[in-house]
Scaffold this active site. Structure first.
Site, PDB file in Angstrom:
ATOM      1  N   GLU A   5       0.827  -1.219   0.000  1.00  0.00           N
ATOM      2  CA  GLU A   5       0.000   0.000   0.000  1.00  0.00           C
ATOM      3  C   GLU A   5       0.858   1.265   0.000  1.00  0.00           C
ATOM      4  OE1 GLU A   5      -2.934  -0.263   3.115  1.00  0.00           O
ATOM      5  OE2 GLU A   5      -3.985  -1.922   2.147  1.00  0.00           O
ATOM      6  N   GLU A  61      -5.074  -8.529  -0.609  1.00  0.00           N
ATOM      7  CA  GLU A  61      -5.840  -8.204   0.601  1.00  0.00           C
ATOM      8  C   GLU A  61      -7.282  -7.990   0.197  1.00  0.00           C
ATOM      9  OE1 GLU A  61      -4.757  -5.303   3.568  1.00  0.00           O
ATOM     10  OE2 GLU A  61      -2.624  -5.592   3.188  1.00  0.00           O
TER      11      GLU A  61
END
Length: 505
Positions: free
Chosen positions: A173, A292
């Protein structure tokens, strides 16, 4: 009761389903590791401190691969802290979750646990506070034969045989302001390209995953993917997608509609990958690692507030969501969205494996139990193997709040030629029973179909107090003919229908 018709044809085949889409995720966050998968002194702990009761649930769940060690955690992590003699490992202040990391569980322990759990390990490297050297040294430690410094270090730690970690995520991320060491797409793209180039120079057999957007809500979404891929296309094998959905307060139909948004997300990123491929005149294809994903109902600001309010605890319990029957329907449809796009989604990691947004829950020093989301995942991993078939659905639909047309019946159909069976996964998104007719063109049913259903009269029911409250049941198929199946679906239910077939020449 509403009616739906599903038409499939043996010759209309879409894609092969990669077993790695049935993966999960372990991060040093809360109780995921400590008292989750690792709890020395527990009555179920083995000689390495791994909870055997949890390992059995991981196998029952059908988890095929697990991403480690993060997550936000990885962006401040030096892998060297988690290897060597445990008494010599440093205690660190871990910034992502404001915790004390004891480093009693690290690289070697995770690989050992992976072997016992019979899963493929997927590693993430720190591109937040560290970079190329840290990634390459970890790769040498894990994958290279003895004879150089870090591979010899692994041997000194009792592991002569290389681990052969096949898939490596380049950071986590990195588009997010919350990420330690977050970067612009240009800066991340350059660093990821340099890191992947160096890692593949050391081990040409590995596959690399570059960071995509952390969700569709971030301001840089789509621009991020395009820019990062322009820098990394030559060295990347996958681009990652992350997505969590909440919104239970908006009502069940609106909540369940979000899996269609997930399908749009996947298709959008595939389009960006292929645009960059065309721009570069490349014959190479970038696939998707959805590393995810899950259902989430705790607002991000509440999670941040919980983290900020603590004073450097070790493995504190937080964000331990309790899932309902309703949540399991969206969860199932999210996994089905990846199956529908299995031509490009080749790996995925449900987040997380234990205790935080998890299918498996543990009590420190006590029992293990499973949430309702455990069951769709388990049945799809066990039976959702083979070839995705094109399917034509005729069913009523509704408009979501964002103007999308949402079929009341969500469905995928899989042909498992090895087992000579068709497997249908169906989610009824409506508070009304459905009568479904399945026309099987080119197939001939040899036995009556088998119907498994996940349903509860109370859609908000969960397994917290009564661990058996929401669990699968066997339903009756109303009719199995040679080329037709008739079945009834309960309101707001997840269903699996299996039928043994042969080709109808």
């Amino acid at each position: 009761m509403y009616k739906a018709e599903l038409i499939i044809n043996r010759d209309f085949r879409k894609s092969e389903i990669s077993p790695l889409i049935y993966g999960s995720f372990v991060e040093h966050m809360g109780r995921v590791v400590y008292s989750g998968i690792y709890e020395p002194g527990h009555q179920e702990a083995d000689e390495d401190g791994f909870r055997k009761d949890v390992i059995e649930k991981v196998k029952e769940m059908g988890v095929t691969c697990v991403r480690y060690p993060g997550g936000n955690f990885v962006s401040c992590y030096d892998w060297r802290d988690g290897v060597g003699k445990k008494e010599d490992r440093p205690r660190r202040r871990e910034l992502a979750w404001k915790s004390i990391e004891t480093n009693q569980f690290g690289t070697d322990e995770f690989v050992q646990w992976s072997k016992k759990a019979e899963i493929v390990p997927v590693f993430a490297v720190n591109l937040g506070t560290r970079g190329v050297e840290n990634a390459v040294s970890l790769l040498e430690y894990c994958n290279l034969p003895v004879g150089t410094a870090y591979s010899d270090f692994r041997c000194e730690n009792g592991h002569e045989t290389p681990y052969g970690i096949p898939i490596w995520c380049l950071g986590n991320e990195m588009d997010g302001i919350w990420q330690i060491g977050h970067k612009t797409p240009e800066d991340y793209g350059k660093l990821a390209a340099q890191t992947a180039h160096a890692m593949k120079s050391l081990d040409e057999n590995i596959k690399t995953v570059v960071c995509g957007s952390s969700s569709t809500d971030v301001a840089t979404y789509t621009d991020w993917e395009r820019i990062v891929l322009e820098y990394t296309y030559e060295f990347a094998d996958y681009i990652s997608l992350h997505q969590y959905y909440g919104g239970q307060e908006k009502g069940t139909e609106e909540f369940l509609s979000q899996s269609v948004e997930m399908e749009d997300y996947i298709q959008t990123v595939i389009g960006i990958c292929d645009t960059v491929k065309s721009k570069k005149r490349s014959g190479k294809k970038i696939d998707i690692c959805f590393d995810e994903w899950g259902v989430w109902e705790i607002p991000g600001e509440d999670v941040a507030g919980s983290v900020a309010s603590r004073d450097w605890e070790t493995a504190p319990a937080f964000s331990e969501q309790i899932y309902t029957m309703e949540d399991s329907l969206l969860f199932a449809s999210m996994l089905m969205a990846m199956i529908k796009n299995s031509g490009r989604v080749k790996a995925a990691c449900q987040s997380l494996l234990t205790n935080i947004s998890a299918a498996i829950m543990t009590e420190p020093g006590a029992e293990v139990w499973v949430q309702p989301i455990f069951y769709p995942f388990s049945y799809m991993s066990k039976y959702g193997r083979g070839t995705l078939l094109e399917s034509v659905l005729r069913a009523p639909s509704y408009l979501s709040g964002k103007g999308r047309e949402i079929p009341y019946l969500d469905q995928v159909v899989i042909h498992n030629a090895e087992m000579d069976e068709l497997v249908l996964y169906l989610v009824n998104r409506r508070d009304e029973a459905a009568e479904v007719h399945v026309d099987m063109q080119g197939f001939c049913a040899e036995h009556a179909a088998e119907h498994t259903v996940l349903f509860h009269e109370d859609i908000k029911a969960d397994n917290r107090s009564d661990h058996e409250k929401v669990k699968p049941q066997t339903a009756v198929v109303t009719g199995t003919q040679k080329t037709r199946i008739d079945c009834k679906l309960k309101p707001y239910s997840w269903n699996m229908i299996r039928v043994r077939v042969k080709s109808n020449e």
